[in-house]
Scaffold this active site. Structure first.
Site, mmCIF file in Angstrom:
data_model
loop_
_atom_site.group_PDB
_atom_site.id
_atom_site.type_symbol
_atom_site.label_atom_id
_atom_site.label_comp_id
_atom_site.label_asym_id
_atom_site.label_seq_id
_atom_site.Cartn_x
_atom_site.Cartn_y
_atom_site.Cartn_z
ATOM 1 N N GLN A 124 0.840 -1.200 0.000
ATOM 2 C CA GLN A 124 0.000 0.000 0.000
ATOM 3 C C GLN A 124 0.874 1.248 0.000
ATOM 4 O OE1 GLN A 124 -2.147 0.416 3.650
ATOM 5 N NE2 GLN A 124 -3.660 1.831 2.837
ATOM 6 N N GLY A 125 0.720 2.117 -0.991
ATOM 7 C CA GLY A 125 1.511 3.343 -1.084
ATOM 8 C C GLY A 125 0.681 4.567 -0.750
ATOM 9 N N SER A 127 1.271 6.572 2.700
ATOM 10 C CA SER A 127 2.054 7.514 3.509
ATOM 11 C C SER A 127 3.240 8.063 2.736
ATOM 12 C CB SER A 127 2.559 6.816 4.785
ATOM 13 O OG SER A 127 1.488 6.431 5.605
ATOM 14 N N SER A 159 4.424 -1.167 4.157
ATOM 15 C CA SER A 159 4.460 -2.531 4.695
ATOM 16 C C SER A 159 4.709 -3.528 3.571
ATOM 17 C CB SER A 159 3.131 -2.866 5.390
ATOM 18 O OG SER A 159 2.870 -1.955 6.422
ATOM 19 N N GLU A 245 -9.470 -1.565 5.973
ATOM 20 C CA GLU A 245 -8.331 -1.760 6.869
ATOM 21 C C GLU A 245 -8.751 -1.637 8.334
ATOM 22 O OE1 GLU A 245 -5.109 0.904 6.076
ATOM 23 O OE2 GLU A 245 -3.642 -0.364 7.089
ATOM 24 N N GLU A 380 -5.498 8.317 17.791
ATOM 25 C CA GLU A 380 -6.035 9.672 17.995
ATOM 26 C C GLU A 380 -7.017 10.035 16.868
ATOM 27 O OE1 GLU A 380 -2.859 8.791 18.298
ATOM 28 O OE2 GLU A 380 -2.755 8.984 20.480
#
Length: 400
Positions: A124-125, A127, A159, A245, A380
């Site tokens: 997964q790209g 961030s 990841s 997710e 958060e």
């Protein structure tokens, strides 16, 4: 007779029989190491060949069309058998469902079978440096040039990036739209990591593993048919991806139940079975896993009745990630000074084989549990979503 029409007891018996015949007799090396990753990839191929790679997916894509009851039953039997961890999580739990919701039929038939058999590993790209929690501020660009996009930019904390063959990424295809509203002008694009101009740099984690990577794109040419969903409307696809997710993985409660059993075994092995603080921690962990199990069954019933499961995704993600962290943090405390070293031998020597394997990986899984409270939106962020969108409380003031 389809899987959904097979009685649960008969289905469980079939699953149990197959697992007894096929699960490796010895635990595989951790997938975070190259040798272990190759072993897990071979296991995934065995699962696919047996038709068990994704029992709830449509039969035309390699699944069995199982309903949620059968899906949960399969997962419970899978964990009960001590079967290896799944490794193509980005493809199995994120991209696959996204393709079936937003992709074309050609894209589904092109990518899903190889995804299920682990012939292709996906990462997964999302961030980027400076664009983590503020995902919409991403700067990786994809400029249209004929029938291709030219991609330039960088992704980080990817990841499985060091092992993956393909990446599904968010890229900015309309910078002008992004100036008016940063969530606009973003596109969901699938990129072959073997393309010229792609550089993958594995990141060594604090426990010595290299499960994450940085991915750099320099003039990488990607066919336009690799866009999933509408061009410039990738934020909507991204939110669905994050929903998958954060949402319930039906049946994963069985994994946490095994972790609590290993925690209890650890307490006994350390001679702490009568220590009141230890008993309190183990008892609390057991209660939390039972609450989570009950919630999984509740959500399965809600989904089967056509109810809204998506609105529970943040509650679910917040609960299981913090529960998982607490289990492994308790384990490290019980290991005492031995927890400070990566070699588990001082702790695992003489322990029952049934829990020794879990302890061998305890340190790695503790750090993964810490990461889980960040990826897919930090705890958060989940609390903000719950307070604002679920409870309807006033929005937190945003920076001007």
């Amino acid at each position: 007779m389809s899987t959904a029409e097979t009685g649960l007891d008969a289905f469980r018996s079939e699953v149990r029989g197959w697992l007894e015949a096929n699960v490796p007799s010895e635990p595989l090396v951790d997938w975070a190491y190259p040798e272990g990753f190759a072993q897990h990839r071979e296991w995934e191929r065995t699962l696919f060949a047996g038709g068990w790679a994704a029992v709830d997916w449509p039969e035309e894509y390699g699944g069995r069309g199982a309903d949620l009851q059968h899906t949960i039953a399969f997962a419970e039997e899978y964990y009960r058998a001590g079967a290896p961890d799944r490794i193509n999580m980005g493809g199995l739990y994120l991209l696959g469902p996204v393709l079936m919701q937003y992709g074309t039929e050609e894209q589904c038939r092109r990518w899903i079978p190889d995804l299920l058999s682990c012939e292709t590993i996906w990462c997964q790209g999302f961030s980027e440096p400076g664009s983590g929690s503020d995902l919409a501020s991403l700067r990786t660009r994809a400029d249209r040039d004929g029938d291709e996009y030219v991609v330039n930019g960088q992704k980080i904390w990817t990841s499985m990036g060091g092992y993956a063959d393909w990446i599904f990424a968010l890229v900015r295809t309309d910078p002008e739209a992004g100036k008016r509203r940063k969530h606009d002008g973003i596109t969901f694009l699938c990129i072959d990591l073997r393309s010229p101009g792609v550089e993958v740099r594995p990141l060594t984690m604090v426990d010595g593993t290299k499960g994450f990577a940085e991915v750099f794109f320099t003039d990488v040419r990607v066919p336009v048919e690799n866009v999933v969903g509408e061009v410039g409307k990738g934020w909507k696809v991204a939110m669905s991806t994050l929903g998958f997710e954060r949402g319930a993985v039906f049946g994963d409660h069985a994994k946490f139940t095994l972790d609590v059993q290993a925690l209890a075994g650890l307490a006994v092995a350390r001679g702490l079975e009568e220590d009141s603080l230890t008993l309190d921690e183990v008892g609390r962990a057991l209660v939390e896993t039972e609450v989570y199990r009950a919630n999984v069954y509740r959500l399965a019933g809600l989904a089967a009745a056509g109810g809204d499961v998506d609105s529970h995704a943040s509650v679910n993600k917040l609960f299981w990630t913090e529960m998982q962290h607490d289990i492994f943090a308790s384990g490290l405390r019980l290991m005492g000074p031995d927890a400070a070293v990566l070699d588990p031998a001082p702790v695992t020597e003489g322990a029952p084989a049934s829990v020794r394997h879990a302890w061998d990986r305890w340190h790695h899984r503790y750090w993964y549990a810490r990461a889980a409270m960040i990826f897919g939106g930090t705890s958060e962020i989940q609390r903000n979503i719950i307070s604002e969108r679920v409870l309807g409380l006033p929005m937190e003031p945003r920076p001007a």
